[in-house]
Design an enzyme around this catalytic site. Structure first.
Site, PDB file in Angstrom:
ATOM      1  N   TYR A   1      -1.980  31.402   8.059  1.00 31.95           N
ATOM      2  CA  TYR A   1      -2.273  30.095   7.454  1.00 31.95           C
ATOM      3  C   TYR A   1      -3.403  29.431   8.250  1.00 31.95           C
ATOM      4  O   TYR A   1      -3.272  28.307   8.726  1.00 31.95           O
ATOM      5  CB  TYR A   1      -1.048  29.189   7.442  1.00 31.95           C
ATOM      6  CG  TYR A   1       0.216  29.800   6.895  1.00 31.95           C
ATOM      7  CD1 TYR A   1       0.528  29.702   5.532  1.00 31.95           C
ATOM      8  CD2 TYR A   1       1.107  30.488   7.732  1.00 31.95           C
ATOM      9  CE1 TYR A   1       1.699  30.252   5.028  1.00 31.95           C
ATOM     10  CE2 TYR A   1       2.274  31.046   7.228  1.00 31.95           C
ATOM     11  CZ  TYR A   1       2.568  30.923   5.883  1.00 31.95           C
ATOM     12  OH  TYR A   1       3.730  31.464   5.398  1.00 31.95           O
TER      13      TYR A   1
ATOM     14  N   GLN B   1      -9.288  18.637   9.847  1.00 33.92           N
ATOM     15  CA  GLN B   1      -8.202  17.779  10.315  1.00 33.92           C
ATOM     16  C   GLN B   1      -8.652  16.323  10.369  1.00 33.92           C
ATOM     17  O   GLN B   1      -9.754  16.046  10.840  1.00 33.92           O
ATOM     18  CB  GLN B   1      -7.760  18.231  11.707  1.00 33.92           C
ATOM     19  CG  GLN B   1      -7.138  19.612  11.724  1.00 33.92           C
ATOM     20  CD  GLN B   1      -5.685  19.594  11.304  1.00 33.92           C
ATOM     21  OE1 GLN B   1      -5.105  18.537  11.071  1.00 33.92           O
ATOM     22  NE2 GLN B   1      -5.098  20.778  11.195  1.00 33.92           N
TER      23      GLN B   1
ATOM     24  N   CYS C   1       0.799  -1.226   0.000  1.00 35.58           N
ATOM     25  CA  CYS C   1       0.000   0.000   0.000  1.00 35.58           C
ATOM     26  C   CYS C   1       0.831   1.276   0.000  1.00 35.58           C
ATOM     27  O   CYS C   1       0.683   2.104  -0.883  1.00 35.58           O
ATOM     28  CB  CYS C   1      -0.952  -0.030   1.190  1.00 35.58           C
ATOM     29  SG  CYS C   1      -1.792   1.510   1.543  1.00 35.58           S
TER      30      CYS C   1
ATOM     31  N   GLU D   1      -5.666  33.336   5.287  1.00 35.56           N
ATOM     32  CA  GLU D   1      -5.553  32.043   4.593  1.00 35.56           C
ATOM     33  C   GLU D   1      -5.761  32.289   3.101  1.00 35.56           C
ATOM     34  O   GLU D   1      -6.531  33.134   2.696  1.00 35.56           O
ATOM     35  CB  GLU D   1      -6.638  31.119   5.180  1.00 35.56           C
ATOM     36  CG  GLU D   1      -7.117  29.985   4.313  1.00 35.56           C
ATOM     37  CD  GLU D   1      -6.069  28.921   4.065  1.00 35.56           C
ATOM     38  OE1 GLU D   1      -5.343  28.536   5.001  1.00 35.56           O
ATOM     39  OE2 GLU D   1      -5.973  28.481   2.898  1.00 35.56           O
TER      40      GLU D   1
ATOM     41  N   ASP E   1       0.922  28.421  11.085  1.00 33.35           N
ATOM     42  CA  ASP E   1       0.739  26.974  10.837  1.00 33.35           C
ATOM     43  C   ASP E   1       0.867  26.739   9.337  1.00 33.35           C
ATOM     44  O   ASP E   1      -0.102  26.423   8.660  1.00 33.35           O
ATOM     45  CB  ASP E   1      -0.645  26.540  11.358  1.00 33.35           C
ATOM     46  CG  ASP E   1      -0.891  25.042  11.209  1.00 33.35           C
ATOM     47  OD1 ASP E   1       0.044  24.303  10.838  1.00 33.35           O
ATOM     48  OD2 ASP E   1      -2.027  24.599  11.478  1.00 33.35           O
TER      49      ASP E   1
ATOM     50  N   CYS F   1       4.296  21.134  10.253  1.00 36.38           N
ATOM     51  CA  CYS F   1       4.159  19.736   9.810  1.00 36.38           C
ATOM     52  C   CYS F   1       5.447  19.262   9.144  1.00 36.38           C
ATOM     53  O   CYS F   1       5.485  18.188   8.565  1.00 36.38           O
ATOM     54  CB  CYS F   1       2.970  19.585   8.872  1.00 36.38           C
ATOM     55  SG  CYS F   1       3.050  20.650   7.438  1.00 36.38           S
TER      56      CYS F   1
ATOM     57  N   CYS G   1       0.946   3.734   4.947  1.00 30.94           N
ATOM     58  CA  CYS G   1       1.704   3.767   6.202  1.00 30.94           C
ATOM     59  C   CYS G   1       3.153   3.420   5.874  1.00 30.94           C
ATOM     60  O   CYS G   1       3.418   2.650   4.959  1.00 30.94           O
ATOM     61  CB  CYS G   1       1.194   2.712   7.178  1.00 30.94           C
ATOM     62  SG  CYS G   1      -0.490   2.966   7.758  1.00 30.94           S
TER      63      CYS G   1
HETATM   64  N1  SAH Z   1      -4.340  26.018  10.782  1.00 29.14           N
HETATM   65  C1  SAH Z   1      -5.175  25.354   9.814  1.00 29.14           C
HETATM   66  C2  SAH Z   1      -4.463  24.465   8.815  1.00 29.14           C
HETATM   67  C3  SAH Z   1      -3.163  24.947   8.304  1.00 29.14           C
HETATM   68  S1  SAH Z   1      -2.572  23.985   6.965  1.00 29.14           S
HETATM   69  C4  SAH Z   1      -6.183  24.513  10.510  1.00 29.14           C
HETATM   70  O1  SAH Z   1      -5.983  24.158  11.650  1.00 29.14           O
HETATM   71  O2  SAH Z   1      -7.190  24.170   9.910  1.00 29.14           O
HETATM   72  C5  SAH Z   1      -1.790  25.255   6.032  1.00 29.14           C
HETATM   73  C6  SAH Z   1      -2.761  26.193   5.388  1.00 29.14           C
HETATM   74  O3  SAH Z   1      -1.996  27.226   4.755  1.00 29.14           O
HETATM   75  C7  SAH Z   1      -3.621  25.605   4.299  1.00 29.14           C
HETATM   76  O4  SAH Z   1      -4.956  25.863   4.616  1.00 29.14           O
HETATM   77  C8  SAH Z   1      -3.198  26.355   3.012  1.00 29.14           C
HETATM   78  O5  SAH Z   1      -4.273  26.593   2.136  1.00 29.14           O
HETATM   79  C9  SAH Z   1      -2.674  27.636   3.572  1.00 29.14           C
HETATM   80  N2  SAH Z   1      -1.681  28.403   2.783  1.00 29.14           N
HETATM   81  C10 SAH Z   1      -0.719  27.937   1.962  1.00 29.14           C
HETATM   82  N3  SAH Z   1       0.058  28.930   1.510  1.00 29.14           N
HETATM   83  C11 SAH Z   1      -0.412  30.076   2.071  1.00 29.14           C
HETATM   84  C12 SAH Z   1       0.003  31.451   2.013  1.00 29.14           C
HETATM   85  N4  SAH Z   1       1.041  31.825   1.283  1.00 29.14           N
HETATM   86  N5  SAH Z   1      -0.691  32.340   2.731  1.00 29.14           N
HETATM   87  C13 SAH Z   1      -1.751  31.949   3.492  1.00 29.14           C
HETATM   88  N6  SAH Z   1      -2.173  30.686   3.579  1.00 29.14           N
HETATM   89  C14 SAH Z   1      -1.519  29.752   2.888  1.00 29.14           C
END
Ligand code: SAH
Length: 458
Positions: free
Chosen positions: A318, A289, A84, A339, A387, A414, A87
Site C-alpha cells: 500500500y 500527505q 462545519c 499500490e 500502510d 489509520c 473538526c
Molecule cells: N504509504 C502511502 C499511503 C498509504 S494510504 C504514503 O505514505 O503515501 C493507503 C494506500 O493503499 C492508498 O494509496 C490506496 O490507493 C492503496 N490501496 C488500497 N487498497 C489497496 C490494495 N488492495 N492493494 C494495494 N494498494 C491499495
C-alpha cells in the site's frame, strides 16, 4: 437486548454521566446498560440530554445542558466549529485529545486484538496543533449575495462562506480568499449544484511547507473560464511564491471534485516539498500527505521499528506515492513497493528518480495479489511494511506474510480497530506485537494514526 428493555423513549429528557468518548468523538453514556451517544459530551461530565433517536442496540441524544463540566473542556477557537463538522474535538483540550487517542488504541487492542499486555505509548502530538494542513479544497457556489466559498454545512450541500480555517495553512487561506475576491470583482459565477450551471466549482490550494511553493487549481464546469487572464495576472502580482496555476475541468454532475482534464495555465506542472531529506513532486491531483511534519514523525518511527542495517530486502505494501519506500530505501538493500492506483505509482517512480534512489521497484496492483505472486517467484522480504486504508489488510496478504516469515512487520494504521483485528491474525500466525506508537496526524479531529512493531517469534 430486546426492544422492551430499551429504557428511554424518543424526545425524553434524561440526566446522564459520560463514561467515554466514541471513535467518532461523541460522549458515551449508559442507562441501565443501554448505550446513548451524545455529540459533544465529554467523559466525566454530567449533563441533561434529549433523546432524539432510539434504536435496538443504542440511542442518540442531544446535549441540552452541562450540569458538571469536564476540566478538559475548552472553548473551541473556531467561530463555525459547530456548523462545519470538519473538526470534531475542538471542545476538548489538545492534551486531553492526545490522552483520549492513546486510550482508544489501548482499548481496541485489548477488546478486538486480545492484546492487553502490548505497550501503547503516549501519542506523539504537535507542538503547535493549528494550521497544519498543506492542502485546501474549497467548494464554490452562489447564494443570493453572489459567489461564496468555504465548506459544506454538516450533512448538507449548503455552502457556508468562510475565509479562515484554523487547521489550514494561512497562505492557502489567503490565496483562496484572493481568488474569491477576484472572481466576485469580475463576475465569475460559482457553481450551482442543482441547476448544474455556473463556472467555478472548487478552488484547491497546495503549499510545499518546506519550500514555500504554492499551487492553485481552479476546478471549472466548462472549459471556458471567463476573465482567466485577469485572474492569473492578479494572483501572480499579489502572491510572490506562486509557482503553479492550473485548471481542471469537471463537467459532470457529481460530488467528485476533479474531472479528467487538467491544463497548466501559468508556471509549472509541479510544486515540490520535502519530508526529511526526500523531495516530492506534487501535481494538482497527486496524493500527498496533508500534514508532512507529523508524517515525518510517523515514518521515522516506522523506520526505527524496521531496524534496517543495509542488507535487507523490504516490501512496502500500500505504498501510495512511495513515501515510506523511499524512506526505507536509504537504509535497505532493496525495496519493493506495491499500490493499486496507477497514477500514484507513476508519482512514486518520478520521486525515486528525483532523489537518485535506484534500489526501489514499484508495481501497480492489489497487495494481496502481487505479494503472493512475488512469493511464488522466490522473493523473500526480511521486513514488510504495510500502510493499508481504513479497512485494514486483506486476509490473503496477512496469510502470505505468515508464509513468507519476514523477521519484522511494521504496520502503519489509520484505523486502530482494523489494526487490532490484523494483529490478532499475525499473532496467531507466529508473530508477536512488541509495541504501538500512535502519532497525531490530524489534531482536533478523531483520526488516530499508529505504527506497530511486530516480530517473528523464534
Ligand atoms: N504509504 C502511502 C499511503 C498509504 S494510504 C504514503 O505514505 O503515501 C493507503 C494506500 O493503499 C492508498 O494509496 C490506496 O490507493 C492503496 N490501496 C488500497 N487498497 C489497496 C490494495 N488492495 N492493494 C494495494 N494498494 C491499495
Amino acid at each position: 437486548m430486546s426492544k422492551h428493555s430499551v429504557p428511554v423513549a424518543k424526545n425524553e429528557y434524561v440526566e446522564v454521566t459520560f463514561e467515554d468518548l466514541s471513535h467518532d468523538g461523541a460522549g458515551v453514556a449508559k442507562i441501565n446498560g443501554y448505550t446513548l451517544f451524545v455529540p459533544k459530551g465529554l467523559p466525566g461530565e454530567k449533563a441533561k440530554v434529549k433523546v432524539i433517536k432510539v434504536k435496538k442496540g443504542f440511542g442518540i441524544g442531544r446535549l441540552i445542558d452541562i450540569i458538571e463540566q469536564s476540566p478538559d473542556r475548552t472553548e473551541p477557537p473556531c467561530s463555525i466549529y459547530h456548523q462545519c463538522g470538519g473538526c470534531q474535538l475542538q471542545h476538548l483540550s489538545y492534551e486531553a485529545q492526545l490522552k483520549q487517542k492513546q486510550k482508544q488504541v489501548k482499548d481496541v487492542l485489548t477488546r478486538i486484538g486480545g492484546l492487553p499486555h502490548v505497550p501503547v505509548h503516549s501519542v506523539l502530538g504537535m507542538e503547535d496543533a493549528w494550521r497544519y494542513r498543506n492542502k485546501a479544497q474549497v467548494p464554490i457556489g452562489e447564494m443570493e449575495g453572489g459567489l461564496v466559498g468555504g465548506f459544506y454545512q454538516e450533512r448538507s450541500h449548503r455552502i457556508i462562506d468562510l475565509d479562515d480555517c484554523l487547521i489550514q495553512h494561512d497562505e492557502n487561506d489567503r490565496i483562496i480568499q484572493l481568488v474569491k475576491d477576484i472572481a466576485k470583482k469580475y463576475g465569475i459565477r460559482g457553481y450551482d449544484e442543482e441547476k448544474h450551471s455556473g463556472t467555478l466549482r472548487h478552488v484547491v490550494a497546495r503549499i510545499g511547507k518546506v519550500t514555500g511553493e504554492l499551487m492553485v487549481v481552479f476546478v471549472t464546469r466548462t472549459a471556458d473560464l471567463p476573465h482567466k487572464e485577469k485572474l492569473i495576472k492578479e494572483i501572480v502580482q499579489q502572491i510572490p511564491n506562486i509557482k503553479s496555476i492550473v485548471q481542471n475541468i469537471n463537467s459532470k454532475k457529481t460530488n467528485v471534485i476533479f474531472g479528467d482534464k487538467t491544463t497548466v495555465l501559468w508556471g509549472e506542472e509541479y510544486i515540490y516539498d520535502y519530508i526529511g531529506e526526500i523531495k516530492f513532486a506534487i501535481s494538482a491531483r497527486s496524493f500527498y500527505q496533508v500534514n508532512p511534519e507529523q508524517t515525518k514523525v510517523l515514518y521515522d518511527q516506522a523506520l526505527q521499528y524496521a531496524n534496517l542495517t543495509g542488507n535487507e530486502t523490504v516490501i512496502d505494501a500500500y505504498c501510495g506515492i512511495g513515501t515510506i519506500s523511499l524512506f526505507l530505501a536509504q537504509k535497505a538493500k532493496n525495496v519493493y513497493g506495491v499500490e493499486i492506483v496507477p497514477e500514484a505509482i507513476s508519482d512514486a517512480k518520478r520521486n525515486a528518480k528525483l532523489n537518485g534512489i535506484a534500489n526501489v521497484e514499484f508495481a501497480v496492483g492489489e497487495a494481496e495479489k502481487v505479494i503472493p505472486w512475488w512469493y511464488a517467484q522466490g522473493i523473500r522480504a526480511d521486513v514488510i511494511v504495510v500502510d493499508p486504508p481504513r479497512k485494514g489488510c486483506d486476509e490473503a496478504l496477512l496469510e502470505t506474510i505468515i508464509k513468507m516469515k519476514p523477521k519484522r512487520v511494521v504496520y502503519v494504521s489509520c484505523n486502530p480497530a482494523t489494526l487490532a483485528r490484523d494483529l490478532r491474525i499475525l499473532e496467531d500466525g507466529g508473530y508477536s506485537t512488541k509495541e504501538v506508537q500512535p502519532v497525531d496526524m490530524f489534531p482536533h479531529t478523531t483520526h488516530v494514526e499508529s505504527v506497530a512493531c511486530i516480530e517473528l517469534k523464534i
